[in-house]
Scaffold this active site. Structure first.
Site, PDB file in Angstrom:
ATOM      1  N   CYS B 141      27.110  -5.619  32.685  1.00  0.00           N
ATOM      2  CA  CYS B 141      26.654  -4.292  32.273  1.00  0.00           C
ATOM      3  C   CYS B 141      25.158  -4.130  32.508  1.00  0.00           C
ATOM      4  O   CYS B 141      24.705  -3.102  32.998  1.00  0.00           O
ATOM      5  CB  CYS B 141      26.952  -4.047  30.792  1.00  0.00           C
ATOM      6  N   HIS B 208      37.461 -35.179  18.616  1.00  0.00           N
ATOM      7  CA  HIS B 208      37.897 -33.965  17.922  1.00  0.00           C
ATOM      8  C   HIS B 208      39.408 -33.870  17.729  1.00  0.00           C
ATOM      9  O   HIS B 208      39.872 -33.033  16.966  1.00  0.00           O
ATOM     10  CB  HIS B 208      37.370 -32.741  18.658  1.00  0.00           C
ATOM     11  N   ARG B 245      26.440 -26.054  22.820  1.00  0.00           N
ATOM     12  CA  ARG B 245      27.126 -27.089  22.039  1.00  0.00           C
ATOM     13  C   ARG B 245      27.885 -28.048  22.967  1.00  0.00           C
ATOM     14  O   ARG B 245      27.867 -29.256  22.797  1.00  0.00           O
ATOM     15  CB  ARG B 245      28.053 -26.420  21.040  1.00  0.00           C
ATOM     16  N   CYS B 249      27.326 -32.101  23.381  1.00  0.00           N
ATOM     17  CA  CYS B 249      28.370 -33.117  23.231  1.00  0.00           C
ATOM     18  C   CYS B 249      28.466 -33.996  24.473  1.00  0.00           C
ATOM     19  O   CYS B 249      28.560 -35.211  24.370  1.00  0.00           O
ATOM     20  CB  CYS B 249      29.732 -32.459  22.980  1.00  0.00           C
TER      21      CYS B 249
END
Lengths: 109, 288
Positions: B141, B208, B245, B249
């Protein structure tokens, strides 16, 4: 001049007579201490909110001096007793002369 | 009479000791996040999407793995430090910039109507068959309609704007498409999720999926759900984007990381989002 300075206040809309209510305030402000240097070694000039003043129907509630060690986006929370319906006026004073104001009414039943 | 039992017990013990450590620790309670004293409730544990195929018994918000003081900050929009950036993002939304002299609001008008649901369904494949994150929509945009400069993916202005956009979907369940045109990207992301990277040879799943709830240094591992992004991270005293993030990691596995805004991270973003299909968008969450 500090940019993006926005005061935020939370006051209950209603209270009973002589109730002690909790008021939370926060103003987004960089609170540049005047102690730091930029990457060329020049001192970054101090730019802080130096005074915070609250009145209720024209009576002082709190009036505090803010010092350079206070961190970014100063948050102030306090309690106030409301004897009657009225309006809180919150005023923050900036080093650059700007004054930011916010108003909130409380209905006492 | 007791001998066979003892032997069985001993055998079971030996067996248990020789098993690899399947040590994920489910949170003890899974209360919803109650925002602004009951205005909104965000569930923190929901059944996993079918594609996970039993890899985890339930999917959990990262909120459950944080300590009580941090959790409380997210339950009140006044206490949530991320909300300052949401306000700045809304200012950004209304700021006219570029040769076309437009702001986001010039075309989209009210952010709370126009952007509702976008965060819950991105990343998604656009009409040209390219996988796009919210950041891509913003910059498309800006460049093509506002005729302004693209924003830095990881810069404050972009993060403020994505925070404001994310807030408009708060409470809506994450629901990213993983089939049709999205499938190849999803497969790529899944491949990455289970690939061991770096000198430490760790995949996303090693922490995780296998060890959420357990300690990692001084903190608890979460399931690595992304429904709370962008998050306000206390450690950084600022917003953290998903790709930042991811980069952190991957770096911590001592690997060369992919770039923020790379196709690889878009694919990973899609796959990780799909692992959280069903969890609510938390707007701006607060994490350690």
């Amino acid at each position: 001049m500090a940019e993006n300075v926005t005061p935020r206040v939370r006051v209950p809309k209603t209270a009973s007579k002589d109730e002690v209510i909790q008021i939370k305030t926060l103003i987004s402000h960089p609170m540049e201490s005047g102690q730091r240097k930029d990457k060329d070694g020049n001192l970054i000039p101090r730019s802080i909110i130096n005074r915070f003043h609250v009145t209720f129907n024209g009576t002082d509630v709190i009036d505090m001096t803010l010092e350079p060690a206070i961190s970014t986006n100063p948050y102030v929370e306090f309690e106030a007793k409301v004897p009657e319906s009225g309006e809180f006026v919150f005023t923050w004073y900036d080093d650059d002369g700007s004054v930011y104001e916010d108003k909130h009414s409380v209905e006492v039943s | 009479m007791t001998t066979p039992f003892r032997m069985a017990a001993a055998a079971a013990m030996a067996c248990a000791l020789s098993l690899p450590a399947l040590a994920e620790t489910a949170p003890e309670n899974t209360d919803p996040i109650v925002i602004n004293a009951g205005e909104l409730e965000l569930p923190t544990a929901v059944p996993p999407p079918a594609h996970l195929d039993g890899a985890v018994p339930e999917i959990y918000s990262g909120w459950l793995f944080r300590d009580a003081a941090t959790q409380v900050m997210q339950t009140d929009d006044f206490q949530n430090p991320g909300m300052i950036f949401v306000d700045q993002g809304i200012t950004e939304w209304n700021t006219v910039e570029g040769a076309a002299e437009k702001s986001c609001a010039s075309c989209h008008e009210d952010i709370s109507v126009a952007m509702k649901g976008l965060r819950a369904t991105t990343p998604k494949v656009n009409k040209d068959g390219v996988l796009w994150s919210v950041e891509d929509y913003v910059n498309d945009c800006r460049v093509n309609r506002m005729e302004a400069e693209a924003l830095d993916w990881n810069g404050d202005r972009m993060k403020n704007l994505t925070a404001a956009i994310s807030m408009q979907s708060r409470g809506m369940p994450v629901d990213v498409a993983i089939d049709g045109p999205a499938q190849p990207f999803w497969e790529q992301g899944k491949e990455m999720y289970y690939t061991r990277y770096g000198q430490l040879e760790l995949s996303c799943s090693n922490c995780h999926e296998d060890h959420y709830g357990d300690w990692i240094r001084a903190d608890h591992l979460s399931q690595g759900q992304t429904n709370g992004f962008p998050v306000y991270r206390l450690k950084d005293a600022g917003l953290v984007s998903q790709h930042n993030r991811f980069r952190g990691c991957v770096r911590d596995t001592r690997a060369e990381t992919f770039a923020i805004g790379s196709d690889e991270f878009r694919a990973l973003e899609l796959y990780v989002a799909s692992r959280g299909n069903g969890l609510p968008v938390e707007g701006v969450s607060v994490r350690h």
